[in-house]
Design an enzyme around this catalytic site. Structure first.
Site, PDB file in Angstrom:
ATOM      1  N   GLY A  13     -17.118 -37.376   1.373  1.00  0.00           N
ATOM      2  CA  GLY A  13     -16.588 -37.237   2.718  1.00  0.00           C
ATOM      3  C   GLY A  13     -16.653 -35.843   3.293  1.00  0.00           C
ATOM      4  N   ARG A  16     -17.419 -33.065   7.630  1.00  0.00           N
ATOM      5  CA  ARG A  16     -16.626 -32.267   8.583  1.00  0.00           C
ATOM      6  C   ARG A  16     -15.339 -31.825   7.888  1.00  0.00           C
ATOM      7  NH1 ARG A  16     -16.070 -37.697  10.191  1.00  0.00           N
ATOM      8  NH2 ARG A  16     -17.845 -37.476  11.580  1.00  0.00           N
ATOM      9  N   GLY A  17     -14.542 -31.046   8.593  1.00  0.00           N
ATOM     10  CA  GLY A  17     -13.200 -30.710   8.134  1.00  0.00           C
ATOM     11  C   GLY A  17     -13.127 -29.935   6.842  1.00  0.00           C
ATOM     12  N   ILE A  18     -12.130 -30.260   6.040  1.00  0.00           N
ATOM     13  CA  ILE A  18     -11.878 -29.525   4.800  1.00  0.00           C
ATOM     14  C   ILE A  18     -13.044 -29.662   3.826  1.00  0.00           C
ATOM     15  CG2 ILE A  18     -10.404 -29.422   2.752  1.00  0.00           C
ATOM     16  CD1 ILE A  18      -8.054 -30.254   4.605  1.00  0.00           C
ATOM     17  N   TYR A 168       0.339 -45.330   3.042  1.00  0.00           N
ATOM     18  CA  TYR A 168      -0.376 -44.057   2.918  1.00  0.00           C
ATOM     19  C   TYR A 168       0.082 -43.297   1.678  1.00  0.00           C
ATOM     20  CZ  TYR A 168      -2.120 -39.365   3.913  1.00  0.00           C
ATOM     21  OH  TYR A 168      -2.737 -38.142   3.827  1.00  0.00           O
ATOM     22  N   LYS A 172      -2.302 -41.995  -1.379  1.00  0.00           N
ATOM     23  CA  LYS A 172      -2.473 -40.595  -1.778  1.00  0.00           C
ATOM     24  C   LYS A 172      -1.961 -40.362  -3.200  1.00  0.00           C
ATOM     25  CE  LYS A 172      -4.194 -37.889   0.100  1.00  0.00           C
ATOM     26  NZ  LYS A 172      -5.636 -37.554   0.281  1.00  0.00           N
TER      27      LYS A 172
END
Length: 277
Positions: A13, A16-18, A168, A172
């Site tokens: 993943g 983008r982002g982190i 969620y 996680k």
């Protein structure tokens, strides 16, 4: 070990982002980076694809491999891992970055969304780890300091972390339980298995789409803090750094960095704490 030069990272993943920030930080060392993500064409609301990510990684000084991969699909993961090994000769670091989020209560969480979060977060983390582990064992035997780094929170069974968004939190914490178990399972093989989580909310394009968050982006930090923290962890000795649930500030402090002001999205504005901390 202070550099990832010549090492190969497999990042889920990371378009983008982190995930992309971690990839580009590794690229600055001269690392090889495989980006395994679903976005092959531009998303109508989110910037970045595996191809733009690969271009940014190479511009930063690394070598990149863009891999179209839905990490809920075991065969797709196996194919992506094999392509990475064929291109770069092995895998030294797995970053379990891909994650789905829905901060909704039980009655407001459709089962389709529940299945997505469990499929991406828990199944995806387990499946990517399972596929990469034989190559990480090989890396360890070659003295290449292999790591699995999963972006998930410290385990805390206080009900306050479950009540607002049970699904969620389960998803996680499932990732974190993979860290807990695999760290012990593969310690004798010399593979470091750790988690990393931000102390504050991190500004990403995906986060900006979460209801109620878009107007708080000034009170965030930039993804670079997570990238620098991740780099600090995966360049440590895997034999002695395993089974830990790092907060980004903690990892950086242990690396000698104590001033975090440069990471602020808006200078002088205190960032909001993230979930689970």
């Amino acid at each position: 070990m202070t550099s990832l030069a010549g090492r190969t990272l497999f990042i889920s993943g990371g378009s983008r982002g982190i995930g992309l920030a971690i990839a580009k930080r590794a690229a600055r060392d001269g690392a090889n980076v495989a980006i395994a993500a679903k976005t092959t064409t531009p998303h109508p609301k989110l910037p970045g694809t595996i191809h733009t990510a690969a271009a940014e990684i190479e511009a930063a000084g690394g070598k990149a491999l863009a891999l179209a991969c839905d990490i809920r699909d075991e065969a797709a993961i196996q194919s992506a891992v094999q392509a990475t090994v064929e291109r770069f000769g092995g895998i030294d670091v797995l970053v379990n970055n891909a994650s789905a989020i829905s901060l909704t209560g039980t009655l407001a969480t459709p089962m389709k969304r529940f299945d997505l979060m469990l499929g991406v977060n828990v199944r995806g983390t387990f499946a990517c780890s399972q596929a990469c582990l034989p190559h990480l064992v090989t890396s360890a035997r070659a003295g290449r300091n292999p790591h699995i780094l999963t972006l998930s929170p410290p385990l805390n069974l206080d009900a306050k972390w479950f009540a607002p968004h049970v699904a969620y939190t389960i998803a996680k914490y499932g990732m974190s339980m993979c860290v807990l178990g695999m760290a012990a399972e593969f310690a004798a093989d010399g593979i470091g298995v750790n988690a990393l989580w931000p102390r504050t909310i991190i500004a990403t394009a995906a986060l900006a789409m979460v209801p109620g968050v878009a107007d708080q982006l000034d009170r965030t930090r930039q993804p670079q803090i997570m990238a620098d923290a991740a780099h600090a962890i995966v360049t440590r000795d895997a034999r002695t750094t395993t089974g830990r649930f790092f907060i980004d500030e903690e990892a950086l402090r242990e690396a000698g960095i104590t001033d975090f002001s440069a990471y602020a999205s808006k200078p002088g504005v205190e960032a909001l704490p993230d979930l689970f901390v």
